[in-house]
Design a protein around this motif. Structure first.
Motif, PDB file in Angstrom:
ATOM      1  N   PRO A  23       4.359   2.956 -11.788  1.00 30.62           N
ATOM      2  CA  PRO A  23       3.366   1.889 -11.944  1.00 30.62           C
ATOM      3  C   PRO A  23       3.677   0.946 -13.098  1.00 30.62           C
ATOM      4  N   GLU A  24       4.593   1.331 -13.996  1.00 30.37           N
ATOM      5  CA  GLU A  24       4.952   0.472 -15.125  1.00 30.37           C
ATOM      6  C   GLU A  24       5.961  -0.615 -14.721  1.00 30.37           C
ATOM      7  N   THR A  25       6.394  -0.567 -13.477  1.00 27.07           N
ATOM      8  CA  THR A  25       7.467  -1.501 -13.064  1.00 27.07           C
ATOM      9  C   THR A  25       6.972  -2.548 -12.071  1.00 27.07           C
ATOM     10  N   ARG A  26       5.708  -2.886 -12.151  1.00 20.69           N
ATOM     11  CA  ARG A  26       5.160  -3.892 -11.226  1.00 20.69           C
ATOM     12  C   ARG A  26       5.984  -5.181 -11.300  1.00 20.69           C
ATOM     13  N   GLY A  27       6.292  -5.735 -10.143  1.00 19.33           N
ATOM     14  CA  GLY A  27       7.133  -6.912 -10.076  1.00 19.33           C
ATOM     15  C   GLY A  27       8.610  -6.590 -10.190  1.00 19.33           C
ATOM     16  N   GLY A  28       8.931  -5.293 -10.214  1.00 20.18           N
ATOM     17  CA  GLY A  28      10.333  -4.880 -10.305  1.00 20.18           C
ATOM     18  C   GLY A  28      10.856  -4.850 -11.728  1.00 20.18           C
ATOM     19  N   ASN A  29       9.955  -5.012 -12.722  1.00 16.48           N
ATOM     20  CA  ASN A  29      10.392  -5.013 -14.116  1.00 16.48           C
ATOM     21  C   ASN A  29      10.760  -3.609 -14.583  1.00 16.48           C
ATOM     22  N   THR A  30      11.578  -3.557 -15.605  1.00 22.12           N
ATOM     23  CA  THR A  30      11.957  -2.270 -16.200  1.00 22.12           C
ATOM     24  C   THR A  30      11.727  -2.349 -17.703  1.00 22.12           C
ATOM     25  N   PRO A  31      10.506  -2.037 -18.147  1.00 21.36           N
ATOM     26  CA  PRO A  31      10.181  -2.154 -19.577  1.00 21.36           C
ATOM     27  C   PRO A  31      11.098  -1.320 -20.467  1.00 21.36           C
ATOM     28  N   ASP A  32      11.570  -0.206 -19.935  1.00 19.54           N
ATOM     29  CA  ASP A  32      12.433   0.659 -20.743  1.00 19.54           C
ATOM     30  C   ASP A  32      13.908   0.267 -20.651  1.00 19.54           C
ATOM     31  N   GLY A  33      14.199  -0.792 -19.889  1.00 19.95           N
ATOM     32  CA  GLY A  33      15.562  -1.292 -19.810  1.00 19.95           C
ATOM     33  C   GLY A  33      16.506  -0.497 -18.935  1.00 19.95           C
ATOM     34  N   ARG A  34      15.984   0.457 -18.153  1.00 19.63           N
ATOM     35  CA  ARG A  34      16.888   1.246 -17.317  1.00 19.63           C
ATOM     36  C   ARG A  34      17.440   0.400 -16.170  1.00 19.63           C
ATOM     37  N   LYS A  35      18.646   0.741 -15.751  1.00 20.24           N
ATOM     38  CA  LYS A  35      19.323  -0.022 -14.706  1.00 20.24           C
ATOM     39  C   LYS A  35      19.045   0.579 -13.337  1.00 20.24           C
ATOM     40  N   VAL A  36      18.622  -0.262 -12.443  1.00 18.56           N
ATOM     41  CA  VAL A  36      18.399   0.136 -11.047  1.00 18.56           C
ATOM     42  C   VAL A  36      19.227  -0.796 -10.182  1.00 18.56           C
ATOM     43  N   ARG A  37      20.202  -0.248  -9.507  1.00 21.77           N
ATOM     44  CA  ARG A  37      21.172  -1.093  -8.813  1.00 21.77           C
ATOM     45  C   ARG A  37      20.680  -1.616  -7.461  1.00 21.77           C
ATOM     46  N   GLY A  38      19.954  -0.808  -6.734  1.00 25.80           N
ATOM     47  CA  GLY A  38      19.600  -1.185  -5.367  1.00 25.80           C
ATOM     48  C   GLY A  38      18.251  -1.868  -5.259  1.00 25.80           C
ATOM     49  N   THR A  39      18.179  -2.880  -4.375  1.00 24.23           N
ATOM     50  CA  THR A  39      16.917  -3.532  -4.028  1.00 24.23           C
ATOM     51  C   THR A  39      16.824  -3.573  -2.509  1.00 24.23           C
ATOM     52  N   ILE A  40      15.721  -3.102  -1.958  1.00 24.20           N
ATOM     53  CA  ILE A  40      15.559  -3.098  -0.511  1.00 24.20           C
ATOM     54  C   ILE A  40      14.273  -3.833  -0.126  1.00 24.20           C
ATOM     55  N   HIS A  41      14.259  -4.359   1.109  1.00 28.49           N
ATOM     56  CA  HIS A  41      13.058  -5.032   1.598  1.00 28.49           C
ATOM     57  C   HIS A  41      12.172  -4.017   2.313  1.00 28.49           C
ATOM     58  N   TRP A  42      10.971  -4.402   2.588  1.00 32.18           N
ATOM     59  CA  TRP A  42       9.965  -3.493   3.107  1.00 32.18           C
ATOM     60  C   TRP A  42       8.859  -4.313   3.761  1.00 32.18           C
ATOM     61  N   VAL A  43       7.975  -3.652   4.472  1.00 32.00           N
ATOM     62  CA  VAL A  43       6.780  -4.291   5.037  1.00 32.00           C
ATOM     63  C   VAL A  43       5.629  -3.304   4.926  1.00 32.00           C
ATOM     64  N   ASP A  44       4.474  -3.794   4.533  1.00 34.46           N
ATOM     65  CA  ASP A  44       3.282  -2.953   4.394  1.00 34.46           C
ATOM     66  C   ASP A  44       2.915  -2.367   5.762  1.00 34.46           C
ATOM     67  N   ALA A  45       2.965  -1.063   5.893  1.00 34.76           N
ATOM     68  CA  ALA A  45       2.695  -0.417   7.179  1.00 34.76           C
ATOM     69  C   ALA A  45       1.248  -0.610   7.618  1.00 34.76           C
ATOM     70  N   ASN A  46       0.355  -0.879   6.671  1.00 36.43           N
ATOM     71  CA  ASN A  46      -1.062  -1.038   6.996  1.00 36.43           C
ATOM     72  C   ASN A  46      -1.456  -2.494   7.216  1.00 36.43           C
ATOM     73  N   SER A  58       0.844  -1.200   0.000  1.00 35.88           N
ATOM     74  CA  SER A  58       0.000   0.000   0.000  1.00 35.88           C
ATOM     75  C   SER A  58       0.880   1.251   0.000  1.00 35.88           C
ATOM     76  N   ARG A  59       0.248   2.378   0.213  1.00 36.35           N
ATOM     77  CA  ARG A  59       0.934   3.674   0.071  1.00 36.35           C
ATOM     78  C   ARG A  59       2.050   3.874   1.089  1.00 36.35           C
ATOM     79  N   GLU A  60       1.899   3.297   2.269  1.00 36.65           N
ATOM     80  CA  GLU A  60       2.897   3.481   3.317  1.00 36.65           C
ATOM     81  C   GLU A  60       3.570   2.145   3.641  1.00 36.65           C
ATOM     82  N   CYS A  61       4.881   2.191   3.699  1.00 39.42           N
ATOM     83  CA  CYS A  61       5.667   0.987   3.989  1.00 39.42           C
ATOM     84  C   CYS A  61       6.672   1.293   5.097  1.00 39.42           C
ATOM     85  N   TRP A  62       7.132   0.236   5.726  1.00 38.88           N
ATOM     86  CA  TRP A  62       8.271   0.344   6.643  1.00 38.88           C
ATOM     87  C   TRP A  62       9.521  -0.117   5.906  1.00 38.88           C
ATOM     88  N   ILE A  63      10.578   0.658   6.031  1.00 42.32           N
ATOM     89  CA  ILE A  63      11.864   0.254   5.477  1.00 42.32           C
ATOM     90  C   ILE A  63      12.919   0.397   6.570  1.00 42.32           C
TER      91      ILE A  63
END
Length: 561
Positions: free
Chosen positions: A446-469, A389-394
């Protein structure tokens, strides 16, 4: 002990080589079933060192399709208790071994031991000695001087009478002993007319006040093995110099069998202590929270920390059995646990230093569901549903307003993947009056659901999270070595001087995936990016989740080349 050594998988086992010879045609035990025993003293909880003995004793019996007895060596009532008996049974069962109906106590044989002592007296091979402890030390002699006792030539009938009266309780504790008559000039001090019975009026946990004299271990132990028909008495190296005494006892009484004793090196691990006396001191003086404190090397402590029977047995198997004492790195034990949990533990997300992330362009009130793998190594474990949802814990450390060099996580203008969901771009943060960051802001793509990058851009970092709600509150306990030095026994002063004041860190208000609310011990999880954690088997309960970190994700063990 020797310097630290890197354990290797051993292809041979000298104990089994000896047994092969014994049971071969013409061998000492030809045609007999191999019969071993594990004989702990019930005066404390078992530790990782005992695990090696358990695996050697029970494992050897398994290898030869033989038998292994469990026997409580309760000849010394000073610190023995039924609590320890029950704990020992539980630990052995937990490791995966069973003694079937072959459970015994040394105290089962007190009457027989007394009879064998009388037999030695009648043969002129034992006598009642009236030297007190101080005199005994004074008369013990040295390598150049034989021991002595003015009572050595006491008449047999007199010793028989005194020994019977010792049993009846006519003499004070410490005023008399029964000694074996062997060799006062022996180079092996264990053979210099050792004490085989002493007067001790402590209440015994099984026999109560029935006895006020108790056999010494070196006299009782070989008799117990002989009575039970043990073929191979497997002991650690410190008992090697005692073997001549064991053999002497068996050879000079009407024993029903003659066990063979074989010694092997005990297990030593750095950054801990494995003396029962010292472990008891840690417990009784509240330096730890009981025998099952996850910082302790006890099997119940390791179990509570999240160690598995498979990991411990793998550790014992890989360090092997030898005749040379050595110190094994604690990190190798962790390595074995990490190997096991990497294959078996479910993956989940938990935030232990939470800070709120708000996705400012995510619709308010909206919630999505994502299916994620429970364990990529075990497809059969399926998937679980996580909400977003809109708010997460990181993690607080996953944001820096002014990033350090090579920092790939959230900072203004940078993009990261929120594990399994979307790519988000940090837009800023909110601070309190003290300048502490209390909220982080970002926009999701919203185009990157599942962590995909349709435009092929590189994103180096991945972090975990928890739904605050939709999350669960949890307490997380992080453990470090109990001692600050590799060998706390080797330094000057007390081993307690080296206790690590930072060996336990308790984190409150951690945020975990909602489905962890129903987790119960001994369930283990990999908290993504944080390590392997288990549900605490003592303090965790519905409404108060408690997790212990079993081991970090990073492997600190480096095999020596």
């Amino acid at each position: 002990m020797s310097e630290n050594t890197t354990p290797e998988v051993m292809t041979g086992n000298f104990i089994h080589d000896f047994i092969d010879e014994d049971i071969a045609e013409g061998g000492k035990y030809e045609g007999k079933k191999v019969h071993t025993r594990f004989p702990p003293e019930p005066n404390g909880y078992l530790h990782i060192g005992h695990a090696k003995a358990i695996c050697v004793d029970f494992g050897t019996a398994e290898k030869y399709n033989g038998l292994c007895n469990l026997r409580m060596d309760d000849t010394n009532p000073t610190k023995e208790d039924v609590e320890y008996v029950d704990a020992i049974k539980e630990d052995i069962k937990w490791l995966g071994f069973d003694w079937d109906d072959r459970f015994y106590y040394a105290s089962d044989y007190f009457e027989q031991m007394y009879g064998y002592a009388v037999e030695l007296i009648k043969k002129g091979l034992a006598y009642v000695c009236e030297l007190n402890a101080e005199q005994m030390r004074e008369y013990r002699g040295d390598t150049q001087t034989p021991a002595k006792s003015p009572y050595r030539d006491r008449p047999v009938e007199e010793s028989l009478d005194l020994f019977e009266r010792m049993r009846k309780g006519e003499f004070e504790d410490g005023s008399m002993t029964l000694r074996a008559k062997i060799d006062l000039a022996s180079g092996n001090f264990n053979m210099r007319d050792p004490v085989i019975y002493r007067i001790n009026r402590l209440k015994h946990h099984r026999t109560g006040d029935n006895w006020c004299i108790y056999p010494m271990y070196d006299f009782a132990h070989p008799i117990e093995d002989a009575i039970e028909g043990i073929t191979h008495s497997l002991c650690t190296l410190e008992f090697e110099s005692h073997r001549p005494l064991y053999d002497w006892v068996i050879e000079n009484i009407s024993a029903p069998s003659k066990p063979r004793q074989i010694e092997f090196a005990r297990l030593g691990i750095n950054n801990t202590v494995m003396s029962k006396r010292k472990l008891r001191e840690l417990v009784e003086n509240n330096h730890v929270n009981g025998w099952d404190d996850p910082r302790m090397p006890t099997l119940c402590g390791l179990r509570r920390r999240g160690y598995t029977p498979k990991s411990i047995r793998s550790f014992i198997d890989q360090i092997g059995v030898s005749k040379v004492n050595s110190i094994v790195e604690y990190s190798f034990l962790e390595h074995c646990l990490r190997d096991d949990l990497n294959e078996s533990a479910e993956r989940t997300m938990c935030v232990i230093h939470p800070i709120k992330l708000i996705l400012t362009n995510y619709p308010e009130g909206k919630t999505e569901e994502f299916e994620v793998e429970n364990n990529p190594n075990r497809p059969e474990d399926g998937t679980r549903t996580v909400t977003f949802s809109r708010e997460c814990w990181i993690e607080a450390e996953d944001f820096m307003e002014e990033p350090i060099k090579k920092y790939q996580r959230l900072y203004p203008g940078n993009e990261v993947r929120l594990k399994s969901t979307y790519i988000v771009k940090c837009t800023g943060c909110k601070k309190d009056e003290n300048g502490n960051v209390v909220e982080v802001y970002a926009e999701y793509d919203p185009e990157t659901r599942g962590g995909n990058t349709p435009d092929g851009r590189k994103v180096r970092g991945t972090i975990h999270w928890v739904d605050a709600n939709n999350c669960a509150d949890a307490e997380v306990r992080l453990y470090d070595n109990l001692f600050t030095v590799p060998d706390p026994d080797a330094g000057e002063g007390s081993f307690l001087d080296y206790l690590n004041p930072n060996s336990l860190e308790i984190l409150k208000n951690c945020k975990a995936e909602k489905n962890l609310e129903t987790a119960t011990a001994p369930k283990s999880f990999q908290f993504m990016r944080l390590g392997y954690f288990c549900v605490d088997n003592k303090d965790s309960k519905p409404g108060h989740l408690v997790f212990n970190r079993s081991v970090s994700l990073k492997d600190g063990f480096k095999p020596k080349k």
